[in-house]
Design an enzyme around this catalytic site. Structure first.
Site, PDB file in Angstrom:
ATOM      1  N   SER A   1       0.840  -1.206   0.000  1.00 36.43           N
ATOM      2  CA  SER A   1       0.000   0.000   0.000  1.00 36.43           C
ATOM      3  C   SER A   1       0.876   1.257   0.000  1.00 36.43           C
ATOM      4  O   SER A   1       1.640   1.453  -0.939  1.00 36.43           O
ATOM      5  CB  SER A   1      -0.957  -0.056   1.194  1.00 36.43           C
ATOM      6  OG  SER A   1      -1.932   0.956   1.093  1.00 36.43           O
TER       7      SER A   1
ATOM      8  N   HIS B   1      -4.405  -0.701  -4.151  1.00 35.33           N
ATOM      9  CA  HIS B   1      -5.862  -0.849  -3.924  1.00 35.33           C
ATOM     10  C   HIS B   1      -6.579  -0.521  -5.244  1.00 35.33           C
ATOM     11  O   HIS B   1      -7.590   0.180  -5.256  1.00 35.33           O
ATOM     12  CB  HIS B   1      -6.365   0.120  -2.835  1.00 35.33           C
ATOM     13  CG  HIS B   1      -5.651   0.003  -1.534  1.00 35.33           C
ATOM     14  ND1 HIS B   1      -5.859  -1.038  -0.657  1.00 35.33           N
ATOM     15  CD2 HIS B   1      -4.725   0.813  -0.945  1.00 35.33           C
ATOM     16  CE1 HIS B   1      -5.091  -0.858   0.421  1.00 35.33           C
ATOM     17  NE2 HIS B   1      -4.387   0.242   0.265  1.00 35.33           N
TER      18      HIS B   1
ATOM     19  N   GLU C   1      -5.546  -5.256  -4.509  1.00 35.37           N
ATOM     20  CA  GLU C   1      -5.215  -5.752  -3.174  1.00 35.37           C
ATOM     21  C   GLU C   1      -4.792  -7.229  -3.239  1.00 35.37           C
ATOM     22  O   GLU C   1      -5.190  -7.951  -4.156  1.00 35.37           O
ATOM     23  CB  GLU C   1      -6.418  -5.555  -2.237  1.00 35.37           C
ATOM     24  CG  GLU C   1      -6.663  -4.073  -1.997  1.00 35.37           C
ATOM     25  CD  GLU C   1      -7.826  -3.772  -1.054  1.00 35.37           C
ATOM     26  OE1 GLU C   1      -8.526  -4.718  -0.639  1.00 35.37           O
ATOM     27  OE2 GLU C   1      -8.031  -2.581  -0.759  1.00 35.37           O
TER      28      GLU C   1
END
Lengths: 281, 281
Positions: free
Chosen positions: A136, A178, A205
């Protein structure tokens, strides 16, 4: 910043951006592979939880990496720019065979660690063969130009996303994470429209790009990587688009790559995964 | 992109960002010095007017550079990404001893030339000793991270300015131009607050930074350069600032440098100009 120069007789280490929310309990394929390419049973992993505001993030990854068979895993919780000059922690970092940035806020990584001994050390470690990855926010920070923040949506628009300097382990890519979950194709295209020199990689993800020392990317995990190649872009209207206006882009090439697929950054060729074994007979 | 690797037995060429509106008629000290460090009477200057929407910009600079004694000056008016692959113009570019980008819109430079043979060629030329400079938009484009657009004002605020990838001849600096005239300290501080690894140089109009192959910058022209050194920044609140909110930054070092002053990017030391001769006796 840009990649450190690779010393003679060394090859660059792996660079591993992960799209966030990677499987940690049942069958953590991505984190297991991270340990393998960091030395397996001999791996010494440094975890950098600076992006996160949760106190236990570092400890959680320490446990996971040890359970996956690493020799050691140690969280280095840099919280201030002064922390980033602590010789004891820099000493541990220098001995790492793998460095992993947790998720959180990528601007916390760049504002606290940018221009410090930690950022310099990690570039040098990667240039002499050490694996560096992150999930992330920890994925976003790895490249020279990173998306600092932005909005969702499929259409590229002026002002949809903002760039900031990342740690610059690679300047071949701009990373977004994401990706499908937050509908980010528009913001990735928006930043590529500024200057079409980089390749965009949009990571779903629980999906990772393993960027090898040979500049071949291997895809692993449950989702897909949306790879945006603008090498042959014919036109970008970004120079004249007003805030909120959609941007005209012609000549974009797109690949959707899943587990087992590869992409060669030198030849710009995508190779699909091998087909599943034939069940006919 | 980042700087091309310097080949053996070569040293990098000069990099010359100019703050815009440089004197062109009476006593063009900046453009004259540009010709000198491009080879003087032997200089072959390639002018790239791509940032400008005025048809005569290239021709105007051709005339000026010839009047200043260059051997030749040739405008290469790349208007499309396809133009940026024209072999005839790339051939002329390859023979240049100095390359000069005119002013206009820096996103027009990055969207039309980013990732093309022109951008690659200019990085390589500079790495083997060719002078590369530009004014206003043509100054902004020279570094790895460039300010794409932004608002005026002295206080740094989140969202005040946007970065885009430039041509990456240097990654030591972020450049801003028309600096005092458009009150741009706030926007330069805002982009440095993202990741405090670079040095900010804010160029007044008719003022130039001559960045030498030895990483020493020489100031020339009528105004000043505001140099912002964030190497010892203690804190940046950029990670949590909301759009429009002022950013807290502690530990900034500032130098205001005028004609004759120097700044060493390796030692991070500023040297003032020599004092005027003593009139006492």
């Amino acid at each position: 910043m840009s990649p450190a120069r690779i010393e003679e007789h060394h090859s660059r280490g792996w660079i591993v951006p992960v799209g966030g929310a990677e499987e940690k309990e049942q069958d953590p394929v991505i984190l297991r592979r991270f340990v393998e390419i960091s030395g397996g049973a001999g791996a010494r992993i440094a975890v950098i939880p600076t992006a996160s505001r949760l106190a236990d993030t570092g400890v959680r990854y320490e446990k996971i990496f040890r359970q996956l068979g690493a020799h050691s895993a140690r969280a280095l919780p840099f919280e201030t720019r002064a922390d980033a000059e602590r010789e004891d922690w820099l000493g541990i970092l220098e001995q790492a065979t793998g460095v992993f940035f947790t998720g959180g806020n990528q601007l916390q990584l760049s504002t606290i660690l940018g221009g410090t001994s930690v950022a310099r050390s990690i570039r040098k470690l990667n240039a002499r063969g050490v694996t560096v990855g992150g999930t992330s926010a920890g994925a976003a920070i790895l490249s020279e130009h990173m998306i600092a923040f932005g909005q969702g949506g499929a259409t590229p628009k002026a002002g949809l996303a903002s760039l900031a300097p990342g740690f610059g382990l690679t300047n071949r890519v701009v990373i977004d994470q994401h990706f499908r979950q937050r509908d980010r194709l528009g913001r990735l295209l928006s930043v590529l429209a500024f200057n079409p020199f980089a390749v965009g990689i949009g990571l779903d993800e629980d999906t990772a790009a393993f960027l090898g020392p040979d500049d071949v990317m291997h895809v692993d995990g449950a989702g897909a990587i949306t790879l945006v190649d603008v090498a042959n872009l014919e036109h970008s209207s970004m120079a004249f688009a007003k805030p909120g206006q959609p941007i005209c882009l012609t000549g974009i090439k797109l690949h959707i790559l899943t587990k087992g697929a590869r992409y060669n950054f030198v030849t710009r060729e995508a190779v699909p995964p091998l087909p599943p074994p034939d069940d006919d007979d």
